[in-house]
Motif scaffolding. Structure first.
Motif, mmCIF file in Angstrom:
data_model
loop_
_atom_site.group_PDB
_atom_site.id
_atom_site.type_symbol
_atom_site.label_atom_id
_atom_site.label_comp_id
_atom_site.label_asym_id
_atom_site.label_seq_id
_atom_site.Cartn_x
_atom_site.Cartn_y
_atom_site.Cartn_z
ATOM 1 N N LEU A 148 39.412 -23.259 15.544
ATOM 2 C CA LEU A 148 40.540 -23.255 16.075
ATOM 3 C C LEU A 148 41.466 -22.007 15.176
ATOM 4 C CD1 LEU A 148 41.755 -24.779 18.453
ATOM 5 C CD2 LEU A 148 42.918 -26.278 16.634
ATOM 6 N N GLU A 149 40.956 -21.868 13.860
ATOM 7 C CA GLU A 149 41.625 -20.989 13.027
ATOM 8 C C GLU A 149 41.144 -19.570 13.609
ATOM 9 O OE1 GLU A 149 42.447 -20.874 8.378
ATOM 10 O OE2 GLU A 149 40.611 -21.810 9.016
ATOM 11 N N ARG A 152 42.573 -18.277 16.916
ATOM 12 C CA ARG A 152 43.972 -17.613 16.732
ATOM 13 C C ARG A 152 43.829 -16.228 16.303
ATOM 14 N NH1 ARG A 152 45.976 -23.048 14.766
ATOM 15 N NH2 ARG A 152 47.100 -23.972 16.553
ATOM 16 N N ALA A 156 44.649 -12.921 18.312
ATOM 17 C CA ALA A 156 45.585 -11.852 17.747
ATOM 18 C C ALA A 156 45.103 -10.337 17.793
ATOM 19 C CB ALA A 156 46.057 -12.305 16.355
ATOM 20 N N THR A 194 41.151 -15.057 25.561
ATOM 21 C CA THR A 194 42.734 -14.779 25.371
ATOM 22 C C THR A 194 43.522 -15.655 26.626
ATOM 23 O OG1 THR A 194 42.520 -12.636 24.568
ATOM 24 C CG2 THR A 194 44.526 -13.461 25.109
ATOM 25 N N SER A 197 43.122 -19.491 25.837
ATOM 26 C CA SER A 197 44.147 -19.656 24.801
ATOM 27 C C SER A 197 45.606 -19.688 25.367
ATOM 28 C CB SER A 197 44.095 -18.837 23.670
ATOM 29 O OG SER A 197 42.807 -18.321 23.315
ATOM 30 N N ILE A 202 47.853 -21.729 23.165
ATOM 31 C CA ILE A 202 47.525 -21.509 21.871
ATOM 32 C C ILE A 202 48.083 -20.334 21.400
ATOM 33 C CG2 ILE A 202 45.644 -21.139 20.030
ATOM 34 C CD1 ILE A 202 43.963 -23.392 21.634
ATOM 35 N N ARG A 203 49.011 -20.152 20.296
ATOM 36 C CA ARG A 203 49.420 -18.880 20.055
ATOM 37 C C ARG A 203 48.689 -18.032 18.962
ATOM 38 N NH1 ARG A 203 55.153 -21.111 19.008
ATOM 39 N NH2 ARG A 203 53.741 -22.990 19.347
ATOM 40 N N PRO A 204 48.727 -16.711 19.250
ATOM 41 C CA PRO A 204 47.712 -15.836 18.223
ATOM 42 C C PRO A 204 48.468 -16.029 16.687
ATOM 43 C CG PRO A 204 49.118 -14.667 19.767
ATOM 44 C CD PRO A 204 49.448 -15.876 20.124
ATOM 45 N N GLN A 205 47.686 -15.843 15.809
ATOM 46 C CA GLN A 205 48.240 -16.040 14.292
ATOM 47 C C GLN A 205 48.393 -14.510 13.848
ATOM 48 O OE1 GLN A 205 45.354 -18.026 11.514
ATOM 49 N NE2 GLN A 205 47.057 -19.423 11.068
#
Lengths: 205, 505
Positions: A148-149, A152, A156, A194, A197, A202-205
């Motif tokens: 998941l990390e 993101r 991004a 993308t 997500s 799920i938002r980009p980090q």
């Protein structure tokens, strides 16, 4: 054979109800008719795509109230409002409640047919989208914390090398995780990932 | 017996006869007589002006007058005095003539025993008094009859002969001398449309023995129409069998004209009210008509599509065309219902089913009811007899009342709203009561007092005529319209209508 889509007609006037049914059935649409909003609420099955052709002025629960109840309950089925006496405030209210269109009786049957077709199409699309969203959510639920990390960071726009440095792991490990991520989410490429997500929120980090 | 002596003036020129009669009277058991004897007619006439006498006994053959002339001359001077003529043995025929000329009795001299004579004197006095009383009453009646221009008639049931006063002849414009007393002759004067009713009324009175009344038109020889009110009472014999109908006729043309003018003014107002009501309902009417119109458009489009397609279905087209016809008829029915509601027409009077009128009124207001989402609770008594009414007018009253009820409830939220319509036969048995009950805002005390006033309104749109007109319509039908507040809020409007005579439930 079970129809793939259904048009629901809710109108207390038998003449209007029956004639609408004939128009829509002649255009090869599957139709169910209801003489009142109460009747519709009892019998409705919104698991199949379709739309509702809804009369505004009815004794008991009227069109606006039914629309309100459906929206409150989270039903997104397209609703076409028909009325023999639509005033501006009622029209505004029904549009705010997400009616796709409002037709004043007597209306051109062709116009209604077109609107109904578009609404049914929209309903099919909505349901497809919902189905896809559900599938994606299910797939994303299987991801590990690390994956998941990684997701993101990919979304991004970070490269594998940057990600390796971000997470302080080897590039090879990043490549491994990334391959798992692609397989688990059924994504075709980075752009697709993308899209998935975004759908899953799920938002980009 | 009267203690006062009866004062007798004996006019007799034969002294022997005079003495004999004085003695005969004195000996009788019929009270005390005080007899004054004079021998000439002029003396008698003189004495009568000087002092009151109770009776005159008059010999017709006097020195200054002979025969019936004696009687006539005395009567001329003194109309009211009781009078007994004395005749000779051979003169009985003269006695009868005397009776016809105003004598109360006659006595044959020398034939009359004491008590008989005294009794004859007393009876003559009584008879004359009764005659005078009757005459006075006749005169009073004649005076009354003349003053109110009443005609008096009598119909003999056995012979079917009619006798009447001159006033009847004047009212009917018939020559009293040529009138043959036949019922049919009289009926010829009556307007042909009214003859049947009059005939039936008379026959009904004859059969039932109840009083007879009827209003009808007569046509004078000059062609003019005159309204007559006729009343009659059935006279029974000792065996309670009807023998004759006696009654009065008066001309009521002026009253009828006034009533007619009033009615036509009322009809104008009522029509205005209907048009106004319809105007207020115009948007609802458009809504109502749009339903069949959209159905027709839908069916027609199906026909078109089927006809254009190679795979078009004949049976579908047929079905759609059939439906188009049905819907067109439905639209036509809506329009004609509205039109008949606002149409101007002469007031009618027919036996109507009140329950049906309630149902029809609701159908006129159907869209208003739907708009306000009100499902009226209807409680119609079963087997109600027909009422005599103008259906359009009574429908109008109902529409007014229901429309008012709906307006009274328009401010409230739908679930609490209740509209009730009820019909029932009243306890008196002779009328029905129709009630329109709402749960609306009700009316203030001030408004309550002015509720039925013309042009009084609490509404921005209204003309303030609805209730006023409704009341005059109901009262024009002989009924009553009343308004009472409901204990639980809202109002109750009730009106009564008389059950039509002979209406079967």
């Amino acid at each position: 054979m079970n129809p793939t889509t259904i048009v629901h007609i809710v109108d207390d006037d038998p003449g209007v109800r029956k004639s609408l049914q004939m128009v829509l059935e002649s255009a090869s649409l599957a139709v169910k008719v209801y003489e009142s909003a109460e009747r519709f609420l009892e019998d409705m099955d919104l698991s199949i795509s379709g739309c509702i052709v809804l009369d505004l002025r009815m004794p008991g629960i009227d069109g606006i109230e039914l629309l309100q109840r459906l929206r409150t309950a989270g039903h997104e089925i397209p609703v076409i409002v028909i009325s023999a006496h639509a005033d501006v405030p009622t029209a505004v209210r029904s549009m705010k409640l997400g009616a796709v269109d409002l037709l004043q009786k007597p209306f051109e049957p062709k116009a209604l047919l077109e609107i109904v077709r578009r609404a049914v199409q929209k309903s099919v699309e909505i349901n497809q989208k919902r189905a896809e969203e559900n599938a994606i959510r299910k797939r994303l639920a299987d991801l590990t914390t690390r994956e998941l990390e990684l997701l993101r960071l990919v979304v991004a726009g970070r490269s594998n090398k940057q990600i390796a440095s971000d997470l302080n792991i080897s590039i090879k490990t990043v490549a491994n995780h990334r391959a798992n991520l692609m397989a688990k989410t059924h994504a075709l490429n980075a752009a697709d990932l993308t899209r998935i997500s975004t759908i899953a929120g799920i938002r980009p980090q | 017996m009267n203690s006062k002596p009866i004062k007798v003036l004996l006019v007799e020129d034969n002294p022997a006869d005079a003495v004999l009669m004085r003695e005969t009277l004195a000996e009788s058991h019929y009270g005390e007589f005080s007899v004054t004897v004079v021998s000439r007619l002029d003396t008698a006439i003189q004495r009568l002006t000087e002092e009151p006498f109770d009776i005159v006994l008059l010999d017709l053959g006097l020195p200054d007058s002979q025969g019936l002339d004696t009687l006539k001359r005395l009567r001329k001077q003194s109309r009211a005095i009781p009078l007994v003529v004395l005749t000779g043995l051979s003169d009985e025929a003269m006695g009868v003539q005397a009776l016809q000329n105003g004598a109360q009795d006659y006595l044959v001299k020398g034939e009359t025993a004491g008590n008989l004579m005294a009794r004859a004197v007393r009876y003559a006095i009584e008879r004359k008094n009764a005659e005078e009383a009757f005459l006075a009453s006749e005169q009073r009646l004649a005076l009354t009859v003349d003053a109110v221009q009443v005609g008096i008639w009598s119909f003999d049931i056995a012979t079917e002969v009619i006798t009447w006063s001159d006033q009847v002849a004047r009212l009917f414009a018939v020559d009293p001398l040529t009138f043959d007393g036949k019922r049919e002759t009289l009926f010829q004067c009556i307007h042909p449309d009214d003859r049947e009713v009059v005939r039936n009324r008379i026959n009904a009175a004859r059969t039932s023995g109840k009083d007879y009344t009827s209003e009808y038109r007569i046509i004078w020889p000059d062609g003019s129409l005159h309204w007559i009110e006729s009343r009659g009472r059935v006279m029974l014999d000792d065996n309670k069998r009807p023998v004759r109908i006696m009654g009065t006729v008066v001309e009521i043309t002026q009253r009828k004209l006034a009533e007619e003018a009033m009615r036509s003014r009322d009809a104008e107002l009522a029509h205005l009210n209907r048009v106004n009501t319809m105007g207020q309902m115009a948007s609802g009417l458009a809504h109502e008509l749009n339903q069949p119109l959209s159905a027709i458009l839908n069916y027609a489009s199906v026909c078109l599509a089927q006809a254009e397609s190679d795979k078009g279905s004949r049976s579908t087209i047929l079905m759609a065309v059939q439906e188009i016809m049905n819907e067109t008829r439905r639209a036509g029915a809506i329009i004609s219902r509205m039109r008949s509601f606002v149409r101007k027409q002469r007031p009618k009077n027919e036996v109507v089913d009140i329950n049906q009128l309630v149902t029809e009124s609701l159908s006129i207001l159907e869209f208003e009811l739907r708009h306000q989402k009100i499902r009226p609770k209807i409680k119609l008594a079963e087997g109600l007899p027909g009422v005599l009414a103008d259906p359009v007018q009574i429908e109008q009253v109902l529409v007014n009342l229901i429309y008012n009820a709906l307006e009274a409830m328009s401010e409230k939220t739908p679930p609490g709203n209740m509209l009730r319509l009820e019909t029932r036969r009243r306890e008196d048995g002779g009328s029905v009561e129709i009630s329109v009950i709402d749960s609306g805002c009700g009316v203030s005390e001030e408004t309550m007092a002015r509720l039925f006033e013309p042009f009084y309104t609490t509404k921005s749109k209204g003309l303030g005529m609805g209730l006023n007109i409704s009341r005059s319509i109901v009262e024009g039908h002989g009924g009553r319209l009343s308004a009472t507040p409901n204990p639980e809020g809202g109002m109750r409007f009730s009106f009564t209508l008389a059950i039509a005579e002979g209406a079967t439930p």
